[in-house]
Scaffold this active site. Structure first.
Site, short mmCIF file in Angstrom:
data_model
loop_
_atom_site.label_atom_id
_atom_site.label_comp_id
_atom_site.label_asym_id
_atom_site.label_seq_id
_atom_site.Cartn_x
_atom_site.Cartn_y
_atom_site.Cartn_z
N ASP A 410 46.26 2.31 31.52
CA ASP A 410 45.71 3.65 31.37
C ASP A 410 46.72 4.73 31.73
O ASP A 410 47.54 4.56 32.64
CB ASP A 410 44.48 3.78 32.29
N GLU A 463 48.28 2.99 26.82
CA GLU A 463 47.67 4.23 26.36
C GLU A 463 48.70 5.32 26.65
O GLU A 463 48.80 5.83 27.76
CB GLU A 463 46.36 4.53 27.08
#
Length: 724
Positions: A410, A463
């Site tokens: 993330d 990401e």
């Protein structure tokens, strides 16, 4: 006899070396005479007798301080652990084995590799580990707190009294350890830490805890490795030998707390979730489940992205063994399991990592590097060897202990840039004067190298929302070493295009075509994730322009467009049946919608797309390579029509045609790659999907030059496969 200063330090909890005074010691070490004394701190006890571990009485200890400090001679011939039996004023009796009679568990090589930052099995050394030590069952505790004056492990087993669980300090590594006999699995515990200023900190949870209490409680729980007999050898063997770039990868992104709920509206535990979710994913044709973070976290609305227990599956869904059973069940059904992983930042809850030993230990001390204003969280100090080691070991832990197939990392962009979400003057340039976080780059490269080396078959997915180069290139080629990267540009551009009224789309044709200029610069995953259906962004269905009929038709055409576009696929739960409402973690998806034909049609289409994608190498085997793609029609802006060819060596090519206006186009003249018979293998406007049924009766005939007259449905995507 203890000196007054030693006594005061013990009863006040200030002794940094309790093993020098507590336990069994020679009575007069300088005289050469034999004999031993024993010392123990048992607050509120009125008398204490000592026994050998086999029950032989060896002496009565005298109370030398009213706080409960006892000392006395014991009749033993060699130094050994003793059992103390304490009497209390209420008549109760309490027996305990003296932890200060046991030697250390960790060795000098652990100190060396930990301090060097190269220890690859820290989760086997730090934290709480049930074991047998020197012939006695108990639990070994170890924690890194190099700047602490004193660290104790506390729990019900010692009445949460930090004076009684003071640990041995291994100064070379900054690690504290102790073996507590008769403490076993299921016991809650925390660490009591005295900072360098002498202040007792709020009790801290274990950074390496394998299990935690259910929120709002925050204690760690003693737990061993998952007691599970794995049956997923075939699954793991397959992926260890596969090149993931050339495999069909279609990911179903799931928030475990809101996919479905039980009859009372409560969370499903792992076994119940496995019974429902795994068959559903198999039936829908997805290849992987990706969970939003399931490491322990304190605050439900964070969705797990503010995690504090990186090594513990959250207690919300049951015990850790349940998660192991889920992963094994998914693997046996042929489904991979990916986890969202959050090494970018952590919340500042007082029981967590923030100022863990009274100093900025896991985070940067300077808020210009150590605080993330977007999420009000602390940022890991990636340049500190022990911190990078802690995070890298966590990646290895999930792959080894729970057999997860990969990690989606993330907020990578927030790690790579020192000025991320900061104004001028709010960040510190690197040593070269730039904005790149070279420490985070080194950490990500090291983590990826370690994970791919130690866990063949596991993938990492970044990401990363910027144009940072070579995110998914190998480290030895100068890349970050990820296996894949989310294609955020694809998602933004295509959704922006489809939000426009159809009459205006001809003027924004490059929203679709531009992505192919960089489509093969990384190994991309096309992600329609949870971030796109929350916080006022509306569901995917309601992002589409037009009335309800147009929204459904456009969404179907978009999904077929996406499954025909180069790149792996990811779809957030609920969007496969056109969830109308925005997603909320507070409730289950609106599964009743599936009973309505338009929603059921979208669900059927997604299942068929997955099966087509998996069964046709032309649609997946060259997802990451330019030779797998060729435009057939790139300049159809006036009609909002796009067409391209997907291909793979030795397999039939497939032409994808997408159209985004409400016009039914009969006899649309297009030149296909070769002449012959092209079979219509998918039509997003088919009646069974809720469409109008306009199409080509299953076949398109192209002349020897490839020219064909094609019926293109309104808001429709066709897939044509060459039929040799």
């Amino acid at each position: 006899m203890l000196t007054p200063e030693q006594i005061d330090r013990l009863v006040e909890g200030r002794d940094a070396d309790p093993f020098a005074t507590l336990g069994v010691h020679p009575a007069d070490p300088d005289s050469g005479k034999t004999g031993f004394t024993a010392c123990v701190l048992l607050p509120d006890a009125v008398s204490v007798s000592a026994q050998t571990l086999d029950g032989k009485p060896v002496g009565e200890l005298a109370l030398i301080h009213p706080a409960g400090l006892f000392e006395g001679k014991v009749k033993i011939r060699k130094r050994q652990p003793l059992r103390y039996e304490a009497q209390y004023a209420d008549g109760g009796t309490y027996a305990t084995i003296d932890p200060y009679g046991f030697g250390p568990v960790l060795g000098p090589m652990d100190d060396y590799y930990f301090a060097e930052g190269s220890h690859k099995r820290l989760f086997e050394k730090l934290g709480a580990h049930p074991m047998e030590h020197e012939g006695i069952a108990g639990t070994h505790f170890a924690v890194w707190a190099p700047n602490a004056r004193r660290v104790s492990v506390v729990g019900d087993f010692n009445r949460w009294d930090g004076r009684r669980g003071a640990m041995r300090h291994r100064q070379d590594a900054g690690v504290w350890e102790i073996f507590l006999p008769e403490v076993g699995i299921g016991q809650p515990y925390k660490f009591e830490i005295v900072g360098p200023d002498g202040v007792v900190l709020p009790l801290k949870a274990d950074p390496f805890a394998f299990r935690s209490e259910l929120r709002p409680s925050t204690a760690s729980i003693v737990n061993g490795p998952p007691a599970h007999i794995w049956g997923d050898a075939n699954h793991r063997d397959y992926w260890q030998k596969a090149d993931a770039r050339r495999q069909p990868i279609s990911i179903y992104e799931v928030h475990a707390g809101s996919w479905q709920r039980d009859g009372n509206g409560d969370f499903l535990h792992w076994d119940a979730l496995a019974e429902r979710l795994i068959p559903y994913v198999v039936g829908m044709g997805f290849t992987h489940i990706e969970f939003l973070p399931i490491s322990e976290f304190p605050y439900d609305p964070s969705w797990g992205y503010q995690t504090l227990g990186l090594y513990a599956p959250t207690a919300r869904f049951g015990d850790p063994a349940g998660f192991a059973r889920f992963v094994d069940g998914a693997h046996r059904a042929g489904i991979g399991v990916l986890l969202d992983w959050v090494p970018a930042h952590f919340p500042t809850d007082e029981h967590g990592l923030a100022r863990f030993d009274g100093t900025a230990l896991y985070e940067h001390a300077d808020p210009r590097k150590g605080f993330q204003p977007d999420w009000n969280t602390a940022i890991y100090n990636f340049g500190r060897r022990e911190v990078a080691e802690y995070l890298t070991n966590n990646a290895l832990f999930w792959a080894e202990r729970y057999h997860v197939d990969g990690l989606r990392v993330d907020a990578v962009a927030s790690m790579l840039y020192l000025d991320y979400s900061r104004k001028p003057g709010e960040w510190i340039p690197n040593d070269h004067g730039g904005r790149e976080n070279v420490e985070a780059v080194a950490f990500l490269q090291g983590m990826n190298k370690a994970l791919y080396a130690d866990s063949p078959g596991v993938m990492t997915i970044a990401e990363e929302s910027t144009s940072w180069p070579q995110v998914s290139a190998p480290v030895h080629q100068g890349g970050l070493g990820f296996g894949f990267k989310w294609n955020m540009g694809f998602m933004h551009d295509t959704l922006r295009y489809l939000a426009r009224e159809p009459v205006h789309r001809q003027h924004h044709h490059d929203d679709i075509t531009f992505g192919l200029l960089y489509a093969f610069s990384e190994n991309f995953v096309l992600a329609l994730s949870h971030d796109e259906v929350v916080h006022g962004k509306s569901s995917l269905l309601h992002k589409m322009a037009g009335d309800d009929w147009q929204k459904f038709a456009t969404l179907r055409a978009y999904y077929a467009f996406m499954w025909g576009y180069p790149g792996k696929k990811l779809l957030f739960m609920g969007q496969e049946f056109a969830q109308r409402a925005e997603w909320s973690e507070q409730r289950a998806l609106d599964w009743n919608l599936v009973d309505h034909a338009p929603h059921h049609g979208v669900q059927m289409l997604v299942g068929d797309l997955n099966r087509l994608y998996r069964s046709r190498p032309a649609l997946h085997a060259r997802d990451c390579e330019a030779e797998g793609f060729e435009w057939v029609l790139v300049d159809g802006a006036a009609d909002s029509v796009f067409a391209w060819q997907r291909r793979a060596p030795g397999h039939k090519p497939i032409v994808v045609i997408s159209h985004f206006t409400p016009v039914l186009r009969h006899g649309y003249r297009m030149r296909l790659p070769v002449g012959g018979r092209w079979r219509e293998i998918l039509n997003s406007d088919a009646c069974e999907y809720g469409g109008s049924g306009a199409g080509n009766m299953g076949v398109v005939e192209a002349d020897e030059s490839g020219w064909a007259n094609i019926t293109i449905p309104p808001f429709g995507t066709l897939m044509l496969e060459l039929d040799y």
